[in-house]
Design an enzyme around this catalytic site. Structure first.
Site, short mmCIF file in Angstrom:
data_model
loop_
_atom_site.label_atom_id
_atom_site.label_comp_id
_atom_site.label_asym_id
_atom_site.label_seq_id
_atom_site.Cartn_x
_atom_site.Cartn_y
_atom_site.Cartn_z
N LYS A 89 0.88 -1.17 0.00
CA LYS A 89 0.00 0.00 0.00
C LYS A 89 0.92 1.22 0.00
CE LYS A 89 -4.27 1.48 2.27
NZ LYS A 89 -5.05 1.73 1.07
N1 PMP Z 1 -7.91 -1.77 -2.77
C1 PMP Z 1 -7.42 -0.52 -2.73
C2 PMP Z 1 -6.75 0.03 -3.93
C3 PMP Z 1 -7.56 0.23 -1.55
O1 PMP Z 1 -7.07 1.47 -1.50
C4 PMP Z 1 -8.22 -0.34 -0.44
C5 PMP Z 1 -8.37 0.46 0.83
N2 PMP Z 1 -7.29 0.26 1.68
C6 PMP Z 1 -8.70 -1.63 -0.54
C7 PMP Z 1 -8.54 -2.32 -1.73
C8 PMP Z 1 -9.38 -2.30 0.61
O2 PMP Z 1 -8.45 -2.69 1.57
P1 PMP Z 1 -8.83 -2.82 3.10
O3 PMP Z 1 -10.02 -3.68 3.18
O4 PMP Z 1 -7.64 -3.44 3.72
O5 PMP Z 1 -9.11 -1.45 3.61
#
Ligand code: PMP
Length: 301
Positions: A153
């Site tokens: 991320k």
């Molecule tokens: N994909 C992307 C590109 C995101 O930015 C997010 C948000 N963090 C998610 C998926 C979902 O991830 P999570 O459930 O861990 O928040």
């Protein structure tokens, strides 16, 4: 978005308006930062952070993937998180952890720039609303794992999401779904995607270009509790058009149904989406004893 009073920055709480960086910050020029989005929910026992350990573990993994040394241990990051939420007095909020390459020497070489860590919180409603998302297949392809670490991320690769989101919104849609370089569905700009087909929950496999979402993992586990089979498999664009239901999930978005894809109406929310959304609501708000270990109580300040 409602601003908070304090932001934690490199070891101390500073007033919201004083959490500043230099214009020559490496991350601003080259996208060298990793981040997390986590939520605090109200529970019968007070505010609690949902899956804090998993979010901090992903932050550590993301940092390793882009070669960023984190100057704080997980224990220190956990303490900083709880301190910030408590100091701001939130009953519920969003938490943004950010570790970025700061201001050192100019140029692409990152190692001469120190890592700056911050924890900011604010109150944020579900990011895609609750009334159904109108989705557009983006003309942009998803980041490819041969080009950037898609499971990290990291901020740089988010330009891909920003381009797709802006394109979709300019065209009158709420959100974009991105196909990967091979033409299979990856995810949306800030949320993972599930298709429901014949009572089964389908989502793209690792390597499709999507983030390994913590909400995605949560829903797969809740689906197991509900007896709904969940399968990771490649999905074509036309699998979206042929879906019984489509739902998006993420920390910011929560669990929300897709009401149309490229103008093909799905209506909704469908029965599987509703059951999963209810289960997610129960688990995040401390009404599901089976998964209470996912909640970290916020101590009173
Ligand atoms: N994909 C992307 C590109 C995101 O930015 C997010 C948000 N963090 C998610 C998926 C979902 O991830 P999570 O459930 O861990 O928040």
């Amino acid at each position: 978005m409602r601003e908070a009073t304090y932001i934690w920055m490199d070891g101390e709480l500073v007033p919201w308006g004083e959490a500043r960086v230099h214009v020559l910050t490496h991350a601003l020029h080259y996208g060298t930062a990793v981040f997390e989005g986590t939520r605090v929910f109200t529970t019968p026992d007070g505010p609690a952070v949902f899956r804090l350990e998993d979010h901090l573990a992903r932050l550590v993994r993301s940092a390793r993937m882009i070669g960023l040394a984190l100057p704080y241990s997980v224990d220190e990051l956990r303490a900083a998180t709880l301190e910030t939420v408590a100091a701001n007095g939130h009953a519920a909020c969003y938490i943004r952890h950010l570790a970025h390459r700061g201001h050192g020497e100019m140029g692409i070489a990152a190692r001469r720039c120190p890592t700056v860590v911050s924890v900011a919180t604010w109150e944020w409603p579900p990011l895609l609303g609750t009334s159904g998302v109108r989705l557009m297949t983006s003309s942009w392809r998803r980041n490819d794992h041969r080009v950037v670490p898609v499971a990290a991320k990291a901020t740089g690769p988010y330009l891909n999401s920003v381009l797709a989101k802006d394109e979709a919104m300019a065209a009158g849609y709420d959100e974009a779904v991105l196909l990967n370089a091979a033409g299979y569905v990856s995810e949306c700009t800030g949320a993972n995607l599930f298709v429901v087909r014949d009572g089964r929950l389908l989502t793209p496999p690792p390597g499709a270009g999507a983030l390994d979402g913590i909400t995605q993992d949560t829903l797969e586990r809740l689906a197991a509790d509900l007896g709904v089979p969940a399968v990771r498999q490649d999905l074509m664009r036309t699998d979206l058009y042929a879906a019984d239901e489509i739902l998006l999930c993420g920390t910011g978005a929560g669990v929300v149904h897709v009401s149309a894809v490229d103008g093909r109406e799905l209506g909704g929310p469908g029965p599987v989406t509703e059951r999963l959304a209810d289960a997610y609501d129960a688990v995040t708000h401390g009404r599901d004893d089976r998964h209470r270990h996912w909640l970290t109580p916020v101590p009173a300040s």
